[in-house]
Design a protein around this motif. Structure first.
Motif, mmCIF file in Angstrom:
data_model
loop_
_atom_site.group_PDB
_atom_site.id
_atom_site.type_symbol
_atom_site.label_atom_id
_atom_site.label_comp_id
_atom_site.label_asym_id
_atom_site.label_seq_id
_atom_site.Cartn_x
_atom_site.Cartn_y
_atom_site.Cartn_z
ATOM 1 N N ALA A 63 0.834 -1.210 0.000
ATOM 2 C CA ALA A 63 0.000 0.000 0.000
ATOM 3 C C ALA A 63 0.865 1.256 0.000
ATOM 4 O O ALA A 63 0.573 2.219 -0.713
ATOM 5 N N VAL A 64 1.946 1.251 0.792
ATOM 6 C CA VAL A 64 2.846 2.411 0.816
ATOM 7 C C VAL A 64 3.468 2.606 -0.574
ATOM 8 O O VAL A 64 3.534 3.726 -1.093
ATOM 9 N N LEU A 65 3.882 1.496 -1.193
ATOM 10 C CA LEU A 65 4.516 1.589 -2.517
ATOM 11 C C LEU A 65 3.532 2.039 -3.596
ATOM 12 O O LEU A 65 3.935 2.609 -4.613
ATOM 13 N N LEU A 66 2.223 1.804 -3.371
ATOM 14 C CA LEU A 66 1.198 2.198 -4.364
ATOM 15 C C LEU A 66 0.788 3.659 -4.229
ATOM 16 O O LEU A 66 0.088 4.180 -5.099
ATOM 17 N N GLU A 67 1.208 4.328 -3.153
ATOM 18 C CA GLU A 67 0.757 5.709 -2.933
ATOM 19 C C GLU A 67 1.051 6.644 -4.110
ATOM 20 O O GLU A 67 0.215 7.467 -4.452
ATOM 21 N N PRO A 68 2.233 6.533 -4.758
ATOM 22 C CA PRO A 68 2.453 7.429 -5.901
ATOM 23 C C PRO A 68 1.716 6.998 -7.171
ATOM 24 O O PRO A 68 1.869 7.643 -8.202
ATOM 25 N N LEU A 69 0.939 5.919 -7.123
ATOM 26 C CA LEU A 69 0.256 5.391 -8.314
ATOM 27 C C LEU A 69 -1.255 5.361 -8.062
ATOM 28 O O LEU A 69 -1.849 4.281 -7.918
ATOM 29 N N PRO A 70 -1.901 6.530 -8.019
ATOM 30 C CA PRO A 70 -3.304 6.591 -7.582
ATOM 31 C C PRO A 70 -4.271 5.793 -8.456
ATOM 32 O O PRO A 70 -5.240 5.235 -7.936
ATOM 33 N N ALA A 71 -4.017 5.721 -9.770
ATOM 34 C CA ALA A 71 -4.953 5.001 -10.644
ATOM 35 C C ALA A 71 -4.939 3.505 -10.314
ATOM 36 O O ALA A 71 -5.988 2.876 -10.151
ATOM 37 N N LEU A 72 -3.735 2.958 -10.179
ATOM 38 C CA LEU A 72 -3.607 1.538 -9.842
ATOM 39 C C LEU A 72 -4.130 1.286 -8.428
ATOM 40 O O LEU A 72 -4.850 0.308 -8.169
ATOM 41 N N HIS A 73 -3.799 2.188 -7.508
ATOM 42 C CA HIS A 73 -4.294 2.099 -6.131
ATOM 43 C C HIS A 73 -5.823 2.028 -6.135
ATOM 44 O O HIS A 73 -6.428 1.171 -5.485
ATOM 45 N N GLY A 74 -6.445 2.926 -6.914
ATOM 46 C CA GLY A 74 -7.909 2.969 -6.970
ATOM 47 C C GLY A 74 -8.494 1.681 -7.520
ATOM 48 O O GLY A 74 -9.500 1.174 -7.016
ATOM 49 N N ARG A 75 -7.834 1.139 -8.557
ATOM 50 C CA ARG A 75 -8.342 -0.095 -9.168
ATOM 51 C C ARG A 75 -8.252 -1.254 -8.179
ATOM 52 O O ARG A 75 -9.175 -2.048 -8.032
ATOM 53 N N LEU A 76 -7.126 -1.349 -7.464
ATOM 54 C CA LEU A 76 -6.923 -2.467 -6.538
ATOM 55 C C LEU A 76 -7.753 -2.315 -5.259
ATOM 56 O O LEU A 76 -7.922 -3.281 -4.510
ATOM 57 N N ALA A 77 -8.246 -1.105 -5.011
ATOM 58 C CA ALA A 77 -9.038 -0.858 -3.792
ATOM 59 C C ALA A 77 -10.494 -1.287 -3.959
ATOM 60 O O ALA A 77 -11.277 -1.180 -3.022
ATOM 61 N N ARG A 78 -10.870 -1.750 -5.166
ATOM 62 C CA ARG A 78 -12.257 -2.186 -5.378
ATOM 63 C C ARG A 78 -12.405 -3.651 -5.021
ATOM 64 O O ARG A 78 -11.527 -4.453 -5.314
ATOM 65 N N GLY A 79 -13.532 -3.996 -4.385
ATOM 66 C CA GLY A 79 -13.795 -5.391 -4.067
ATOM 67 C C GLY A 79 -13.742 -5.639 -2.581
ATOM 68 O O GLY A 79 -13.572 -4.712 -1.780
ATOM 69 N N GLU A 80 -13.865 -6.907 -2.221
ATOM 70 C CA GLU A 80 -14.003 -7.279 -0.809
ATOM 71 C C GLU A 80 -12.824 -8.089 -0.289
ATOM 72 O O GLU A 80 -12.869 -8.614 0.818
ATOM 73 N N GLY A 81 -11.762 -8.245 -1.090
ATOM 74 C CA GLY A 81 -10.578 -8.953 -0.618
ATOM 75 C C GLY A 81 -9.878 -8.162 0.479
ATOM 76 O O GLY A 81 -10.152 -6.966 0.655
ATOM 77 N N VAL A 82 -8.992 -8.824 1.210
ATOM 78 C CA VAL A 82 -8.302 -8.142 2.318
ATOM 79 C C VAL A 82 -7.510 -6.942 1.820
ATOM 80 O O VAL A 82 -7.588 -5.844 2.391
ATOM 81 N N PHE A 83 -6.766 -7.121 0.713
ATOM 82 C CA PHE A 83 -5.934 -6.020 0.226
ATOM 83 C C PHE A 83 -6.814 -4.853 -0.248
ATOM 84 O O PHE A 83 -6.505 -3.688 0.018
ATOM 85 N N ALA A 84 -7.898 -5.161 -0.942
ATOM 86 C CA ALA A 84 -8.821 -4.109 -1.406
ATOM 87 C C ALA A 84 -9.384 -3.348 -0.207
ATOM 88 O O ALA A 84 -9.412 -2.112 -0.196
ATOM 89 N N ARG A 85 -9.820 -4.072 0.804
ATOM 90 C CA ARG A 85 -10.396 -3.403 1.979
ATOM 91 C C ARG A 85 -9.336 -2.603 2.726
ATOM 92 O O ARG A 85 -9.607 -1.546 3.277
ATOM 93 N N TYR A 86 -8.107 -3.130 2.738
ATOM 94 C CA TYR A 86 -7.016 -2.379 3.369
ATOM 95 C C TYR A 86 -6.773 -1.066 2.617
ATOM 96 O O TYR A 86 -6.715 0.013 3.220
ATOM 97 N N LEU A 87 -6.644 -1.157 1.287
ATOM 98 C CA LEU A 87 -6.401 0.062 0.492
ATOM 99 C C LEU A 87 -7.537 1.065 0.644
ATOM 100 O O LEU A 87 -7.325 2.270 0.604
ATOM 101 N N ASP A 88 -8.755 0.562 0.823
ATOM 102 C CA ASP A 88 -9.948 1.413 0.879
ATOM 103 C C ASP A 88 -10.298 1.802 2.321
ATOM 104 O O ASP A 88 -11.362 2.360 2.562
ATOM 105 N N HIS A 89 -9.388 1.525 3.301
ATOM 106 C CA HIS A 89 -9.789 1.711 4.701
ATOM 107 C C HIS A 89 -10.109 3.162 5.074
ATOM 108 O O HIS A 89 -10.932 3.368 5.966
ATOM 109 N N PRO A 90 -9.512 4.184 4.419
ATOM 110 C CA PRO A 90 -9.935 5.542 4.784
ATOM 111 C C PRO A 90 -11.428 5.794 4.467
ATOM 112 O O PRO A 90 -12.163 6.310 5.306
#
Ligand code: FE2
Ligand code: FE2
Length: 134
Positions: A63-90
């Protein structure tokens, strides 16, 4: 430099039961110690409330490494997987705070806590969040 600092911080607090709870309490405590108002202290306490309990170290580092890549971050933040929910936690945390009856200001502070700070309150939360290693 910034990314390395964040990865180091992430590694330090990623281990041990209750680390997220200590991080939340410590964030609120730092803010209180700096004379923050009650909204800001509450935002400190709740800012990571939606982080999944199953979050692994690699999720945090990725997640820290994805911070400079907002488009990819946004795409991976969709869904109900652990990583998606982590990225979308705010966003999810802001919703949770709203459900618990928090003010619009608290909700907005939580929603933006991983964005570049735009106000003094956002900056104070951002700094306390970074410093709050349990
Ligand atoms: Fe967070
Ligand atoms: Fe945090």
């Amino acid at each position: 430099m910034e990314v390395r600092h964040r990865v180091d911080q992430t590694r330090r607090y990623a281990f041990g039961r209750g680390a997220d709870e200590r991080h939340a309490a410590r964030t609120a405590e730092i803010l209180r110690g700096r004379g923050a108002d009650e909204d800001l202290v509450l935002a400190g306490l709740l800012h990571d409330v939606a982080k999944p309990a199953e979050t692994r170290l690699w999720h945090r580092i990725a997640a820290v490494l994805l911070e400079p890549l907002p488009a990819l971050h946004g795409r991976l933040a969709r869904g109900e997987g652990v990583f998606a929910r982590y990225l979308d936690h705010p966003r999810r945390g802001a919703e949770e705070a709203r459900r618990r009856g928090a003010s619009a200001r608290v909700v907005a502070l939580i929603a933006r806590h991983h964005e570049r700070p735009r106000t003094d309150a956002e900056r104070a939360l951002h700094e306390a969040d970074r410093e709050a290693v349990p």
